[in-house]
Design a protein around this motif. Structure first.
Motif, mmCIF file in Angstrom:
data_model
loop_
_atom_site.group_PDB
_atom_site.id
_atom_site.type_symbol
_atom_site.label_atom_id
_atom_site.label_comp_id
_atom_site.label_asym_id
_atom_site.label_seq_id
_atom_site.Cartn_x
_atom_site.Cartn_y
_atom_site.Cartn_z
ATOM 1 N N THR A 334 -9.802 -53.914 -9.460
ATOM 2 C CA THR A 334 -9.063 -52.699 -9.112
ATOM 3 C C THR A 334 -8.990 -52.439 -7.554
ATOM 4 O O THR A 334 -8.283 -51.697 -7.146
ATOM 5 N N ASP A 335 -9.687 -53.223 -6.767
ATOM 6 C CA ASP A 335 -9.581 -53.071 -5.247
ATOM 7 C C ASP A 335 -8.620 -54.182 -4.539
ATOM 8 O O ASP A 335 -8.548 -54.292 -3.565
ATOM 9 N N ALA A 337 -5.390 -54.957 -2.997
ATOM 10 C CA ALA A 337 -4.226 -54.269 -2.397
ATOM 11 C C ALA A 337 -3.893 -55.160 -1.004
ATOM 12 O O ALA A 337 -4.735 -56.011 -0.750
ATOM 13 N N THR A 340 -7.258 -54.038 1.871
ATOM 14 C CA THR A 340 -8.492 -53.705 1.207
ATOM 15 C C THR A 340 -9.522 -53.610 2.251
ATOM 16 O O THR A 340 -9.946 -54.594 3.093
ATOM 17 N N LYS A 342 -13.325 -51.750 2.601
ATOM 18 C CA LYS A 342 -14.434 -51.190 2.092
ATOM 19 C C LYS A 342 -15.925 -51.347 2.828
ATOM 20 O O LYS A 342 -16.014 -52.129 3.651
ATOM 21 N N LYS A 364 -2.108 -52.901 -5.242
ATOM 22 C CA LYS A 364 -2.027 -51.744 -4.630
ATOM 23 C C LYS A 364 -1.485 -51.910 -3.303
ATOM 24 O O LYS A 364 -1.397 -53.313 -2.695
ATOM 25 N N TYR A 367 -6.318 -49.883 -0.529
ATOM 26 C CA TYR A 367 -7.548 -49.376 -1.084
ATOM 27 C C TYR A 367 -8.552 -49.494 0.089
ATOM 28 O O TYR A 367 -8.880 -50.554 0.869
ATOM 29 N N ASP A 369 -12.230 -47.493 1.183
ATOM 30 C CA ASP A 369 -13.560 -46.882 0.430
ATOM 31 C C ASP A 369 -14.457 -46.902 1.564
ATOM 32 O O ASP A 369 -14.771 -47.999 1.927
ATOM 33 N N ASN A 389 -2.749 -46.423 -5.447
ATOM 34 C CA ASN A 389 -3.162 -46.564 -4.219
ATOM 35 C C ASN A 389 -4.467 -45.806 -4.348
ATOM 36 O O ASN A 389 -4.833 -44.867 -4.992
ATOM 37 N N TYR A 390 -5.354 -45.963 -3.345
ATOM 38 C CA TYR A 390 -6.727 -45.384 -3.316
ATOM 39 C C TYR A 390 -7.556 -45.216 -1.972
ATOM 40 O O TYR A 390 -7.289 -46.107 -1.261
#
Length: 540
Positions: A334-335, A337, A340, A342, A364, A367, A369, A389-390
């Motif tokens: 799911t991550d 992109a 990314t 994190k 995406k 991402y 986080d 997007n996240y």
């Protein structure tokens, strides 16, 4: 006196005159030789030492560089040249490999201080035709590689230079490694191509080293820095200049545990071609890295991440151009992109462009986080409907995105800076701190960057005061002293946490910063505080 003989004739001779000079007439092995009467132990290696039937040692007269053809390598791709090449490497500090295709059946072992140079990386080729390992009693060297740089036990190989070569394999299975160098210092690789291996170049710990114009192609991973454990590093002070990861299945630059190093004018093109990979493909992958700078790097035709920054700090990417097409690829992770990030801090992306040509698939745009990210004049073509997007628990500050590629605002955690940082300043003492003008009043869309308190005057007494935010309905403190003895010119700096860098939820009315005595205390006579607050305006 000069005596001309073939190498076979020198070997079959006996009791030759040590005052003579001997000239070997064999094609590609021509050269001058002298007998060394004092040497009774050196082994015959064809290239620089010959031993005749009476035990005399003929020594080739060499200026500095030895030629692998002196040792019997033919470079025609018709015989195993492994022994000839390894003997040449063992015999001298500098080895020249002329144009040709040199077949080897085992990895070449290179020790500290060796320089291996070809004519150029299109003409001097070394082809490994087997999956044989180096063998021997050292487990971390017993690998399937084309070249192994030997760190000599638990130490480091120092000062190895490899230049102007093409390394490839035609074995039934790709070699595990092109160049394997577990522990090295002052390594220099330049104008080297590595083809058809799982890992192009691979290290566990390399520092103060330089990699210039290295091509890793038709590999699973291009450039891999992989430490021996999750708590160790894989190197420091490394420079990658004009390197290229091309036709890579998984990761172009696969860097874990690398510190204070830079990538300059590097490229990663045609990545992620392994359709079985649903979550690993990345052009530039950084994990547990600190102090990495990318400048004018790029990627094209990528099926996966452009940048993956995981558990890292102080990563800067400047002037990157990233063009990609996912061709409708579906990723399980799911991550996945274009960008990314994190669990990372102080990530800065400057004057860069990310764009996609295919709006299908699940990749995406971003991402992010648990990270802090700054974006300066950076744009991308957005396909937010493609994979969503996240952004979560992060501060992402956008300094001037192009309107065609703005990040979306998520719970006031993404900020766009339209103006420079504003600094507000007040001076407080025991008689004026309660006046309304001594509050630092903030706009509703202000984002606090930093609060500073200076002690202008003091009698070296213990002070108790709070720096608080205020509205008509609530207040809480950013910083609190406790029995601190303040002296003149003392200084406190506060970086507000995420939840208090913007106007607190539920805070009605005015939003202000104030310094005041703690309950039950007062500012004593003679104390003068200067309070400053830096903020910018969020226009999202």
């Amino acid at each position: 006196m000069i005596v001309e003989k073939k190498i076979s004739e020198l070997r079959s001779s006996a009791n030759q005159n040590a005052d003579n000079t001997y000239f070997s007439t064999d094609r590609l092995q021509e050269g001058m030789w002298r007998i060394d009467p004092a040497d009774t132990t050196s082994a015959d290696n064809t290239g620089t030492v010959l031993v005749n039937t009476s035990g005399q040692r003929f020594k080739r007269i060499v200026d500095s560089v030895v030629n692998v053809q002196w040792f019997g390598a033919n470079g025609l791709g018709t015989q195993d040249d492994y022994t000839a090449l390894q003997n040449a490497i063992n015999a001298a500090s500098a080895v020249y490999i002329p144009a040709g295709n040199y077949i080897i059946s085992k990895p070449l072992r290179i020790q500290s201080g060796k320089t291996i140079i070809g004519e150029n990386n299109q003409k001097s080729m070394i082809t490994k035709t087997t999956n044989n390992t180096l063998g021997g009693s050292v487990p971390d060297l017993d690998v399937d590689a084309i070249m192994v740089i030997d760190p000599a036990g638990t130490g480091y190989a120092v000062g190895v230079k490899i230049q102007d070569l093409k390394l490839l394999t035609t074995a039934a299975l790709p070699c595990e490694y092109g160049i394997y160098f577990p522990r090295t210092q002052f390594t220099h690789l330049e104008n080297v191509e590595v083809w058809k291996c799982k890992y192009g170049i691979f290290t566990q710990n390399t520092f103060q080293s330089r990699f210039i114009a290295i091509l890793c192609t038709h590999v699973d991973y291009g450039f891999t820095w992989q430490p021996v454990s999750e708590t160790s590093i894989s190197g420091t002070s490394c420079t990658f200049e004009r390197c290229w990861a091309l036709e890579v299945k998984r990761r172009g630059y696969n860097l874990t545990g690398l510190q204070y190093s830079n990538l300059l004018n590097c490229a990663a093109d045609h990545l992620g071609e392994d359709e079985s990979d649903t979550g690993e493909s990345s052009s530039y992958y950084f994990e547990r890295c600190i102090g990495i700078a990318l400048s004018a790097c790029g990627t094209e035709d990528l099926k996966g991440r452009v940048l993956a920054i995981i558990n890292s700090r102080r990563i800067t990417c400047e002037s990157m151009n990233a063009g990609m097409s996912t061709h409708g690829k579906t990723f399980a992770d799911t991550d996945m992109a274009m960008l990314t990030i994190k669990n990372s801090r102080s990530v800065t992306i400057i004057a860069s462009e990310f764009y996609a040509t295919d709006p299908t698939g699940t990749l995406k745009d971003y991402y992010i986080d648990n990270s802090s990210v700054q974006l300066h004049t950076t744009t991308y073509t957005s396909y937010a409907s493609r994979g969503g997007n996240y952004i979560n628990n992060s501060i992402v500050t956008d300094y001037g995105f192009n309107t065609e590629g703005q990040l979306q605002s998520f719970a006031n955690k993404v900020y766009r800076m339209d103006k420079t940082v504003v600094t507000r300043r007040v001076e407080l003492n025991e008689t004026n701190f309660w006046l309304p003008e001594k509050f630092i009043h903030l706009p509703d869309n202000a984002v606090l960057k930093e609060i500073r308190v200076y002690i202008k005057q003091s009698l070296n007494k213990t002070g108790h005061f709070d720096i608080k935010y205020y509205g008509s309905s609530q207040g809480d403190y950013y910083f609190r002293t406790a029995d601190k003895v303040w002296i003149a010119d003392d200084f406190v700096k506060v970086n507000p946490v995420l939840s208090r860098s913007v106007k607190p939820a539920g805070l009605t009315g005015d939003w202000a910063i104030h310094a005041e005595p703690q309950p039950g205390y007062t500012f004593y006579g003679g104390l003068v505080l200067i309070v400053e607050a830096d903020y910018f305006l969020n226009s999202y």
